[in-house]
Scaffold this motif. Sequence first.
Motif, PDB file in Angstrom:
ATOM      1  N   UNK A 111     -15.737  -2.013   7.609  1.00 53.86           N
ATOM      2  CA  UNK A 111     -15.605  -1.299   6.336  1.00 53.86           C
ATOM      3  C   UNK A 111     -14.258  -0.579   6.256  1.00 53.86           C
ATOM      4  N   UNK A 112     -13.810  -0.053   7.350  1.00 55.54           N
ATOM      5  CA  UNK A 112     -12.488   0.588   7.357  1.00 55.54           C
ATOM      6  C   UNK A 112     -11.394  -0.450   7.104  1.00 55.54           C
ATOM      7  N   UNK A 113     -11.544  -1.631   7.699  1.00 54.29           N
ATOM      8  CA  UNK A 113     -10.575  -2.702   7.460  1.00 54.29           C
ATOM      9  C   UNK A 113     -10.558  -3.116   5.995  1.00 54.29           C
ATOM     10  N   UNK A 114     -11.739  -3.154   5.384  1.00 52.85           N
ATOM     11  CA  UNK A 114     -11.836  -3.508   3.971  1.00 52.85           C
ATOM     12  C   UNK A 114     -11.082  -2.493   3.114  1.00 52.85           C
ATOM     13  N   UNK A 115     -11.275  -1.204   3.398  1.00 52.09           N
ATOM     14  CA  UNK A 115     -10.568  -0.166   2.648  1.00 52.09           C
ATOM     15  C   UNK A 115      -9.063  -0.283   2.849  1.00 52.09           C
TER      16      UNK A 115
ATOM     17  N   UNK B  82       1.670   0.360  10.332  1.00 51.47           N
ATOM     18  CA  UNK B  82       1.172  -0.885  10.908  1.00 51.47           C
ATOM     19  C   UNK B  82      -0.227  -1.208  10.440  1.00 51.47           C
ATOM     20  N   UNK B  83      -1.027  -0.178  10.147  1.00 50.65           N
ATOM     21  CA  UNK B  83      -2.431  -0.395   9.815  1.00 50.65           C
ATOM     22  C   UNK B  83      -2.636  -1.276   8.592  1.00 50.65           C
ATOM     23  N   UNK B  84      -1.915  -1.040   7.459  1.00 52.31           N
ATOM     24  CA  UNK B  84      -2.121  -1.903   6.304  1.00 52.31           C
ATOM     25  C   UNK B  84      -1.737  -3.349   6.578  1.00 52.31           C
ATOM     26  N   UNK B  85      -0.656  -3.561   7.359  1.00 52.99           N
ATOM     27  CA  UNK B  85      -0.237  -4.929   7.639  1.00 52.99           C
ATOM     28  C   UNK B  85      -1.308  -5.675   8.420  1.00 52.99           C
ATOM     29  N   UNK B  86      -1.979  -4.958   9.306  1.00 53.13           N
ATOM     30  CA  UNK B  86      -3.005  -5.597  10.124  1.00 53.13           C
ATOM     31  C   UNK B  86      -4.233  -5.931   9.306  1.00 53.13           C
ATOM     32  N   UNK B  87      -4.558  -5.072   8.345  1.00 56.23           N
ATOM     33  CA  UNK B  87      -5.776  -5.289   7.578  1.00 56.23           C
ATOM     34  C   UNK B  87      -5.540  -6.151   6.349  1.00 56.23           C
ATOM     35  N   UNK B  88      -4.291  -6.213   5.879  1.00 53.75           N
ATOM     36  CA  UNK B  88      -4.025  -6.955   4.655  1.00 53.75           C
ATOM     37  C   UNK B  88      -4.267  -8.442   4.831  1.00 53.75           C
ATOM     38  N   UNK B  89      -4.194  -8.927   6.053  1.00 54.58           N
ATOM     39  CA  UNK B  89      -4.374 -10.341   6.290  1.00 54.58           C
ATOM     40  C   UNK B  89      -5.839 -10.764   6.241  1.00 54.58           C
ATOM     41  N   UNK B  90      -6.742  -9.762   6.233  1.00 57.47           N
ATOM     42  CA  UNK B  90      -8.168 -10.091   6.198  1.00 57.47           C
ATOM     43  C   UNK B  90      -8.519 -10.764   4.880  1.00 57.47           C
TER      44      UNK B  90
ATOM     45  N   UNK C 191      -2.973  -3.755  -0.749  1.00 60.38           N
ATOM     46  CA  UNK C 191      -2.704  -4.650  -1.883  1.00 60.38           C
ATOM     47  C   UNK C 191      -2.403  -3.898  -3.173  1.00 60.38           C
ATOM     48  N   UNK C 192      -2.438  -2.532  -3.090  1.00 62.58           N
ATOM     49  CA  UNK C 192      -2.101  -1.767  -4.274  1.00 62.58           C
ATOM     50  C   UNK C 192      -3.224  -0.926  -4.841  1.00 62.58           C
ATOM     51  N   UNK C 193      -4.404  -0.988  -4.231  1.00 60.82           N
ATOM     52  CA  UNK C 193      -5.548  -0.175  -4.660  1.00 60.82           C
ATOM     53  C   UNK C 193      -5.886  -0.391  -6.134  1.00 60.82           C
TER      54      UNK C 193
END
Length: 398
Positions: free
Chosen positions: A383-387, A300-308, A393-395
């Motif tokens: 900063x954690x959300x940015x990472x 769930x974490x990447x989905x939540x942060x990917x929208x930023x 997105x694929x790093x």
Amino acid sequence: MDAHLTEWLNLSIRWIHMIAGVAWIGASFYFVWLENHLDRRNPRDGLSGDLWAIHGGGIYHLEKYKLAPPRMPETLHWFKWEAYSTWLSGFALLLVVYYLNPSLYLIAPGSDLSPAAAVAIGLGSLLLGWLVYDLLCDSPLGKRPALLGLVLFLLIVFAAWGFSRVFSGRAAYIHVGALIGTIMVGNVFRIIMPAQRALVRAIEEQRTPDPALPAKGLLRSRHNNYFTLPVLFIMISNHFPSTYGSPYNWLILAALAVIAVLIRHYFNTRHGSQKFAWALPVGALGMLCLAFVTGTDRSAAPAATASAATPKSEFAQVEAVIHERCSVCHSAKPSSPLFASAPAGVMFDTPQQIQQLAPKIQAQAVTNPIMPLGNITQMTQQERDLLGAWIAKGAHLD
């Protein structure tokens, strides 16, 4: 203390702790196996059973007396220093790793707890834990082993919850292990060894030994046997941040302890019957369930942060965060005085290293925010959300 010397002190004590622990637990497992394999059919007078075994090119014949032989042998081997050495080395490791640098490993990030108070809680809990346990075993509950075991389990889970409120996840787990280890060595030092000495003394004085003392020692020895697998997991738990790094780390530890006790019970009883064979598939299913439950936040974490919303030069921002918050320790030449070399060999000196270690960054800085240790570099949630968004997105490095 110099970081290089601290690292080697840590290594030396940890190695001693591992060697002593293997000797202690190995002896415990062996004597349980021995007890379960005794041939009790028509034993010789005075014996409860015997056993023949072959190992290392030799054949052994072992006999167990119902209580004691009529006369003590000239040489009698005792098993105690394995336990004492394990606890002493473990306590020394607790001092070196957690109490010399409480702000780094012991105290939860953002906690207002002072280092002195944190250390006092840690030490006080070990003493209090033994006193409560000893009192319960000597109470009427001691006559009802199953109920006593349930009460002890609930109290240990409560201790795990309490530790997780004041310590970092890693320190909370280790203190549960230290608490159990203190109970185990207390059983050896205060109950089992005195009972054995009393037995030997009675035989030497040609008195009938008091069977109550060995029975009391047997109860504590049985507790030690069931404690072993949970403690072994805790000893290696710092390698698995999805357990101690979870907000529900105490529940995860409780579930793992139940699984460990079930597995231990199966091996303790399988020689007499296979009625607990179900413990193995149940334990395996439990591990799969824990893997699924602890993985839900990760997915769930990447989905939540990917929208930023992030700018085009996303990696440049990621690299800046990594260098400011992580590379002070994780570098070929750490700038932090706490480390002489990169912990676990993890280094973020180049973009390629950062990209290659993206899954580890996700696990330990985004999903389970256990890094930086004690958040000593004060990484922010943004900063954690940015990472997390960059990894989702694929790093990429562009």
